[in-house]
Design an enzyme around this catalytic site. Structure first.
Site, PDB file in Angstrom:
ATOM      1  N   SER A 137       0.838  -1.191   0.000  1.00  0.00           N
ATOM      2  CA  SER A 137       0.000   0.000   0.000  1.00  0.00           C
ATOM      3  C   SER A 137       0.874   1.242   0.000  1.00  0.00           C
ATOM      4  O   SER A 137       1.870   1.308   0.728  1.00  0.00           O
ATOM      5  CB  SER A 137      -0.921   0.017   1.222  1.00  0.00           C
ATOM      6  OG  SER A 137      -1.771   1.147   1.173  1.00  0.00           O
ATOM      7  N   GLY A 142      -3.487   3.980   9.067  1.00  0.00           N
ATOM      8  CA  GLY A 142      -4.019   4.601  10.274  1.00  0.00           C
ATOM      9  C   GLY A 142      -3.990   6.110  10.284  1.00  0.00           C
ATOM     10  O   GLY A 142      -4.042   6.731  11.345  1.00  0.00           O
ATOM     11  N   GLY A 144      -6.283   7.985   8.613  1.00  0.00           N
ATOM     12  CA  GLY A 144      -7.604   8.492   8.256  1.00  0.00           C
ATOM     13  C   GLY A 144      -7.818   8.638   6.765  1.00  0.00           C
ATOM     14  O   GLY A 144      -8.702   9.380   6.330  1.00  0.00           O
ATOM     15  N   LEU A 145      -7.032   7.906   5.960  1.00  0.00           N
ATOM     16  CA  LEU A 145      -7.114   8.033   4.509  1.00  0.00           C
ATOM     17  C   LEU A 145      -7.756   6.812   3.849  1.00  0.00           C
ATOM     18  O   LEU A 145      -7.601   6.593   2.652  1.00  0.00           O
ATOM     19  CB  LEU A 145      -5.714   8.274   3.921  1.00  0.00           C
ATOM     20  CG  LEU A 145      -5.005   9.527   4.435  1.00  0.00           C
ATOM     21  CD1 LEU A 145      -3.602   9.620   3.847  1.00  0.00           C
ATOM     22  CD2 LEU A 145      -5.806  10.784   4.092  1.00  0.00           C
ATOM     23  N   GLY A 146      -8.480   6.035   4.635  1.00  0.00           N
ATOM     24  CA  GLY A 146      -9.220   4.919   4.061  1.00  0.00           C
ATOM     25  C   GLY A 146      -8.359   3.740   3.653  1.00  0.00           C
ATOM     26  O   GLY A 146      -8.717   3.002   2.725  1.00  0.00           O
ATOM     27  N   SER A 147      -7.229   3.521   4.348  1.00  0.00           N
ATOM     28  CA  SER A 147      -6.327   2.435   3.951  1.00  0.00           C
ATOM     29  C   SER A 147      -7.001   1.076   4.090  1.00  0.00           C
ATOM     30  O   SER A 147      -6.843   0.201   3.224  1.00  0.00           O
ATOM     31  CB  SER A 147      -5.035   2.483   4.771  1.00  0.00           C
ATOM     32  OG  SER A 147      -5.303   2.388   6.162  1.00  0.00           O
ATOM     33  N   SER A 148      -7.774   0.861   5.159  1.00  0.00           N
ATOM     34  CA  SER A 148      -8.397  -0.453   5.341  1.00  0.00           C
ATOM     35  C   SER A 148      -9.442  -0.714   4.264  1.00  0.00           C
ATOM     36  O   SER A 148      -9.568  -1.844   3.770  1.00  0.00           O
ATOM     37  CB  SER A 148      -9.026  -0.559   6.739  1.00  0.00           C
ATOM     38  OG  SER A 148     -10.141   0.298   6.874  1.00  0.00           O
ATOM     39  N   GLU A 190     -14.786  -4.626   5.617  1.00  0.00           N
ATOM     40  CA  GLU A 190     -14.710  -3.487   6.532  1.00  0.00           C
ATOM     41  C   GLU A 190     -15.395  -3.787   7.863  1.00  0.00           C
ATOM     42  O   GLU A 190     -14.947  -3.341   8.922  1.00  0.00           O
ATOM     43  CB  GLU A 190     -15.343  -2.250   5.888  1.00  0.00           C
ATOM     44  CG  GLU A 190     -14.456  -1.537   4.887  1.00  0.00           C
ATOM     45  CD  GLU A 190     -13.442  -0.659   5.595  1.00  0.00           C
ATOM     46  OE1 GLU A 190     -13.684   0.541   5.817  1.00  0.00           O
ATOM     47  OE2 GLU A 190     -12.382  -1.206   5.956  1.00  0.00           O
ATOM     48  N   ASP A 201     -16.083   4.764   2.960  1.00  0.00           N
ATOM     49  CA  ASP A 201     -14.712   4.559   2.496  1.00  0.00           C
ATOM     50  C   ASP A 201     -14.641   3.518   1.386  1.00  0.00           C
ATOM     51  O   ASP A 201     -13.964   3.715   0.367  1.00  0.00           O
ATOM     52  CB  ASP A 201     -13.817   4.132   3.658  1.00  0.00           C
ATOM     53  CG  ASP A 201     -13.525   5.276   4.622  1.00  0.00           C
ATOM     54  OD1 ASP A 201     -14.167   6.330   4.503  1.00  0.00           O
ATOM     55  OD2 ASP A 201     -12.652   5.103   5.496  1.00  0.00           O
TER      56      ASP A 201
END
Length: 418
Positions: A137, A142, A144-148, A190, A201
């Site tokens: 990635s 972590g 807050g950029l929608g990584s998960s 998610e 997200d």
């Protein structure tokens, strides 16, 4: 599909409306060009067939015997019908299979989401192959950029495509149904990671562009209304990670407390932020000329940040980014997400001077911040069918630029669209 292929999905930023969205107002999230990349590869098994997840960025590498996984605990058997909720029996049956990661919440969540989706979208007949899912990635984890969600979308798309539940996108066929299937399964992923995600997200990571979303306060259990905006023009953005840890729950609670204590003061602030989201939506649906569009959007960025600051969710580090971007005359800046640290976005002026931008980046770097020059908007989930890239090359790529140069920039990516 071929024996190996890549899938990829973008991260996101909250462009307008954070915090006020909790109070029933509209917000807008948009894709950014930082992405997760998943290499899916398979070979004939030489021993006991295994499935391997290799997520190098968080030092997660683990293999499972395919036949030993709890296939009989899967209740939903049809991959084309996505369940609304997680299956408690399957969740319990999976626990022993990722028990090694109990001490690492992120590894535990990643393994849980992966195995849960694998059991629904693959089949025991996969037990004739060794299958490897290798993930990199370019998104900070972590922040807050929608990584998960980016990862969940990539995994869902990879599994659906490998197991022929969907086909690669083509320019002559509407792929909206398949994109919805990717989005729906990624939402399940998610849920494995976050419990009760909003669905925003993964919607952005699936479709790209931007989405407008709004919660129903009268029916809290109802998913937010989500409207996709695929006409979002790609815009240059400077994303700055202050590296100040966020305390999302505390910040949300603080705004809630302020809103309850001073409804006549905080209420109009939320209404003003809602108005910003509505104005931005109008602009995004019918963009004027690029220069006019950027200028109008920049005004909304400036005002939205000031209103968020009034709600008490800015931070000295975020104000420093904002002050410096103004001092170097490169564009307007606002916090994105919960605030209290985390990331700031700077919408660059249409005629930004390169020397000023480089000078700003050097200054921000000197403050200990991390910068990313990205594109706002852009494509959602996609597939790269023929890359010639082996797993060792992919794992050996150095940093974000190394990954992008190897499998991102200039490659023949194909994207599912509405």
């Amino acid at each position: 599909m071929s024996e190996s292929f890549f899938v990829s999905a973008p991260g996101k930023v909250i462009l307008f409306g954070e915090h006020s969205v909790v109070h029933g107002k509209a917000a807008i999230a948009a894709a950014v060009s930082l992405r997760s990349y998943l290499l899916v590869s398979s070979t004939p098994a030489t021993g006991v067939p295994k499935v391997t997840l290799n997520f190098a960025d968080v030092h997660l590498q683990h293999s499972w015997d395919i036949a030993s996984l709890p296939w009989s605990s899967v209740t939903s058997k049809d991959p084309l019908i996505v369940p609304h909720n997680l299956e408690p029996v399957l969740t319990a049956a999976l626990e022993p299979h990722f028990a090694d990661f109990v001490s690492s919440p992120f590894k535990h969540a990643a393994a849980y989401a992966f195995l849960y989706l694998f059991l629904h979208l693959a089949s025991p007949s996969s037990a004739s192959l060794d299958i490897t899912y290798t993930l990199r990635s370019t998104l900070p984890i972590g922040a807050g950029l929608g990584s998960s969600a980016s990862i969940s979308v990539a995994i869902a798309a990879g599994l659906l495509l490998q197991n022929t539940h969907i086909t690669p996108p083509t320019p002559t066929k509407d792929r909206g149904t398949e994109l919805k299937l990717i989005d729906a399964w990624s939402f399940i992923g998610e849920k494995c990671i976050h419990g009760t995600p909003s669905g925003v997200d993964n919607a952005v990571a699936s479709s790209g562009g931007a989405v407008v979303f709004q919660r129903s306060l009268s029916s809290p259990t109802t998913p937010p209304a989500i409207t996709n905006i695929t006409t979002f023009p790609a815009l240059p953005l400077l994303l700055t990670n202050t590296r100040v840890a966020r305390r999302t729950a505390e910040l949300v609670a603080g705004v809630g407390k302020l809103t309850g204590a001073l409804p006549d003061v905080a209420g109009p602030i939320h209404e003003a932020i809602h108005g910003i989201s509505e104005k931005a939506t109008t602009l995004l649906l019918s963009p004027p000329s690029q220069q006019e569009f950027v200028e109008e959007l920049s005004q909304l960025v400036r005002i939205n940040h000031a209103l968020l600051d009034a709600l008490g969710v800015s931070h000295p580090a975020l104000e420093n980014v904002r002050r410096l971007s103004s001092e170097f005359d490169v564009g307007e800046t606002k916090l994105t997400g919960a605030g209290g640290g985390g990331c700031a976005i700077t919408l660059l002026k249409h005629d930004v001077q390169e020397d000023k931008l480089r000078a700003l980046e050097e200054r921000l770097r000197g403050e200990g911040f991390e910068m990313y020059e990205v594109t706002l908007g852009g494509s959602g989930v996609g597939v790269l069918r023929e890359s010639g890239v082996e797993e060792a090359q992919f794992l050996g790529a150095e940093g974000r630029d190394g990954v992008e140069d190897l499998v991102g920039r200039g490659r023949a990516w194909e994207f599912w669209t509405q």
